[in-house]
Design an enzyme around this catalytic site. Structure first.
Site, mmCIF file in Angstrom:
data_model
loop_
_atom_site.group_PDB
_atom_site.id
_atom_site.type_symbol
_atom_site.label_atom_id
_atom_site.label_comp_id
_atom_site.label_asym_id
_atom_site.label_seq_id
_atom_site.Cartn_x
_atom_site.Cartn_y
_atom_site.Cartn_z
ATOM 1 N N ASP A 170 0.884 -1.162 0.000
ATOM 2 C CA ASP A 170 0.000 0.000 0.000
ATOM 3 C C ASP A 170 0.919 1.209 0.000
ATOM 4 O OD1 ASP A 170 -1.753 2.131 0.595
ATOM 5 O OD2 ASP A 170 -3.173 0.740 1.530
ATOM 6 N N ALA A 230 -12.586 -6.929 -5.091
ATOM 7 C CA ALA A 230 -12.584 -5.476 -4.895
ATOM 8 C C ALA A 230 -13.308 -4.769 -6.030
ATOM 9 C CB ALA A 230 -11.152 -4.967 -4.758
ATOM 10 N N ARG A 231 -12.609 -4.580 -7.161
ATOM 11 C CA ARG A 231 -13.183 -3.918 -8.324
ATOM 12 C C ARG A 231 -12.636 -4.562 -9.588
ATOM 13 N NH1 ARG A 231 -16.741 -2.399 -5.859
ATOM 14 N NH2 ARG A 231 -17.500 -0.302 -5.384
ATOM 15 N N ASP A 255 -14.879 -12.198 -7.933
ATOM 16 C CA ASP A 255 -16.240 -11.778 -7.590
ATOM 17 C C ASP A 255 -16.645 -10.534 -8.367
ATOM 18 O OD1 ASP A 255 -18.647 -12.024 -5.947
ATOM 19 O OD2 ASP A 255 -17.990 -10.157 -4.990
ATOM 20 N N GLU A 260 -19.803 -6.007 -16.096
ATOM 21 C CA GLU A 260 -20.772 -6.822 -15.362
ATOM 22 C C GLU A 260 -22.172 -6.597 -15.918
ATOM 23 O OE1 GLU A 260 -20.411 -6.260 -11.146
ATOM 24 O OE2 GLU A 260 -18.268 -6.731 -11.123
ATOM 25 N N HIS A 279 -20.558 -11.011 -8.012
ATOM 26 C CA HIS A 279 -20.467 -9.779 -7.218
ATOM 27 C C HIS A 279 -21.252 -9.932 -5.907
ATOM 28 C CE1 HIS A 279 -19.484 -5.259 -7.714
ATOM 29 N NE2 HIS A 279 -19.457 -5.603 -6.436
#
Length: 529
Positions: A170, A230-231, A255, A260, A279
């Protein structure tokens, strides 16, 4: 007051709204865009999840609208800029899905280690095939977590409990914070080279899009297992498909997806070593009930003239105070995001100084606007006026505020400074001018400038020699980028000068590379305000 519940939220949330005196609740799940435009003509609030799109056209068609509440974190389906222009509060529920998403991530990690889903499908076909479903243990394996925010931190706790070594990347996280969480801070390249497992927990921004691409997979161990709850778009899907087919990646769990819903003919559906979920990050009974009740309470508070909570475009203050503070909040947010984009990724402290009239106002709300602006490209959708100080603290960034009585030369002035670990300071100053209290940038990194704090900026540091303005203008013209405004500044003739160029559109990669590649240009950064 009419409240449109456009997407299905927790029945307890709907019931809470119905019980409030003077509220009329309209449930209209699955409405077409045309139907939504018809329904919003006389509504005061809209509650959504992720299905219904609240577009600029919706705001234009809803003159009474005061608030849009999103039962969840992401506000991708709400045009926040249009909402702000129309004076509509947009709120979310940033913490309600933390545990649910962390647990789903770890479920994917476990399924990527032990092919439970595949074995279960085999059993349903009447087979008893033990040899095909051998797995691996998590114990003593290395997990790389890309993004150590709320969800990444919860995943780290669970991984440590399983006896895993946890590396965390991070770029905005202070080493002291990583140590407190019992994880090892690492560069992205170190994670790619050392991790047996990788999970991503970053917001999707220009910096994080395709963070894991073909080049990244080349650096990974053979047999890597990788997961994304996450994305979509953080992991490049075409690169992941190639890595799965080649055996570089042994297993994956997804996910979220670049588009989408996932296409019916997607190759991911055909691969036996991939577990796919639609998702489901926040899809637990507890999470949905929590965010449904929370957003209902927040909407009721706003319509009742109470405190605004978890707003992504407004502070947590009442409507009367907001009218006075609005221009200062806008200026503070823009100065914060400007400083973040011209600073190195890891900083030690954020200093905010106020002069003049601002000192007499509610500086706490303005400070939070600065902090939220600074975090906008770091923490993405989860940051708001309420949690910005907490998110800064999680990154190990100290926040200092000063109200100065000295003469700044302006009737009101705001300065934001980011101090790096080596003590170097990156700064911007701003004020409000004119009847409309328009935000203006009047200083950057110690240089006096004067340019509108709106839109897109090129911040260029260059040698002060003849022809530089023409050179930059020619390069932008070649890329069909129109210059809206420009401000030049230097300390001494022939030294280092600053050039702030406000443009109508973002220069393309080739133009930006050409500007940066000019030997007279010391640095060039594109800033989106």
């Amino acid at each position: 007051m009419k409240i449109l519940v456009a997407d299905k939220i927790s029945p307890k949330g709907v019931e809470y709204l119905r019980k409030q005196p003077g509220f009329e609740v309209i449930e209209a799940y699955g409405s077409s865009p045309e139907k939504v435009l018809e329904l919003v003509k006389d509504v005061h609030a809209i509650a959504v999840r992720s299905e219904t799109k609240i577009t600029r056209e919706v705001f234009a068609a809803a003159p009474l609208l005061k608030v849009v509440g999103r039962a969840g974190v992401g506000v991708d389906n709400v045009d926040v800029e249009a909402a702000t222009e129309h004076g509509v509060v947009v709120m979310n529920t940033p913490s309600g899905n933390t545990i649910a998403t962390a647990e789903l991530t770890f479920t994917h990690i476990l399924c990527g280690s032990r092919p439970v889903a595949q074995a279960a499908a085999s059993m349903r076909e009447g087979k008893w095939d033990r040899k095909s479903f051998s797995g691996v243990e998590l114990f003593q394996k290395t997990l790389g977590i890309v993004g150590l925010g709320r969800i990444g931190g919860e995943v780290a706790k669970r991984a440590i409990a399983f006896g895993m070594r946890v590396l965390a990347y991070d770029p905005y996280l202070a080493p002291s914070r990583a140590k407190a969480m019992q994880v090892e801070i690492a560069t992205l390249d170190e994670i790619l080279a050392q991790a047996d497992y990788i999970t991503v927990h970053m917001p999707l921004t220009d910096d994080t899009k395709y963070m894991i691409d073909e080049a990244a997979f080349e650096k990974c161990k053979k047999g890597l297992r990788i997961f994304n709850c996450a994305r979509g778009g953080i992991i490049k899907e075409t690169a992941l498909l190639a890595a799965l087919k080649s055996g570089k990646v042994a297993a994956a769990g997804l996910d979220v997806y670049e588009d989408e819903p996932l296409a019916k003919d997607s190759e991911f559906r055909q691969l036996p070593n991939v577990v796919l979920t639609p998702h489901l990050g926040a899809s637990t009974k507890e999470a949905q009930e929590s965010v449904g009740i929370e957003i209902a309470e927040q909407i009721a508070d706003v319509l009742g003239g109470g405190v605004i909570r978890n707003a992504v475009n407004m502070p947590s203050i009442d409507a009367a105070a907001l009218k006075t503070l609005g221009p200062y909040l806008d200026l503070g947010s823009k100065l914060g995001t400007l400083v973040q984009q011209i600073s190195p990724k890891q900083i030690a402290s954020l200093r905010i100084t106020y002069w003049g009239k601002i000192v007499e106002l509610d500086a706490n709300s303005i400070t939070r606007a600065v902090q939220r602006g600074f975090l906008r490209n770091i923490s993405g959708e989860q940051v708001n006026f309420v949690n910005a100080p907490v998110l800064l603290k999680r990154l190990g960034i100290q926040a200092d505020v000063t109200k100065s009585n000295t003469d700044s030369g302006y009737s009101e002035l705001m300065a934001v400074e980011a101090v790096a670990a080596d003590g170097k300071t990156y700064s911007a100053q701003g004020t409000l001018i004119g009847k409309g209290n328009q935000p203006r940038i009047v200083g950057i990194n110690g240089r006096e400038v004067e340019i509108a704090a709106v839109g897109k900026l090129l911040v260029i540091e260059n040698e002060d020699l003849p022809g530089m303005v023409g050179t930059i203008g020619t390069l932008l013209a070649k890329d069909k980028v129109n210059i809206a405004d420009m401000s030049l500044s230097r300390l001494t003739p022939g030294g280092i000068a600053y050039m702030l160029v406000r443009v109508d559109t973002e220069p393309g990669p080739a133009a930006r590379d050409e500007i940066k590649g000019n030997p007279l240009v010391k640095s060039a950064k594109f800033v989106q305000l």
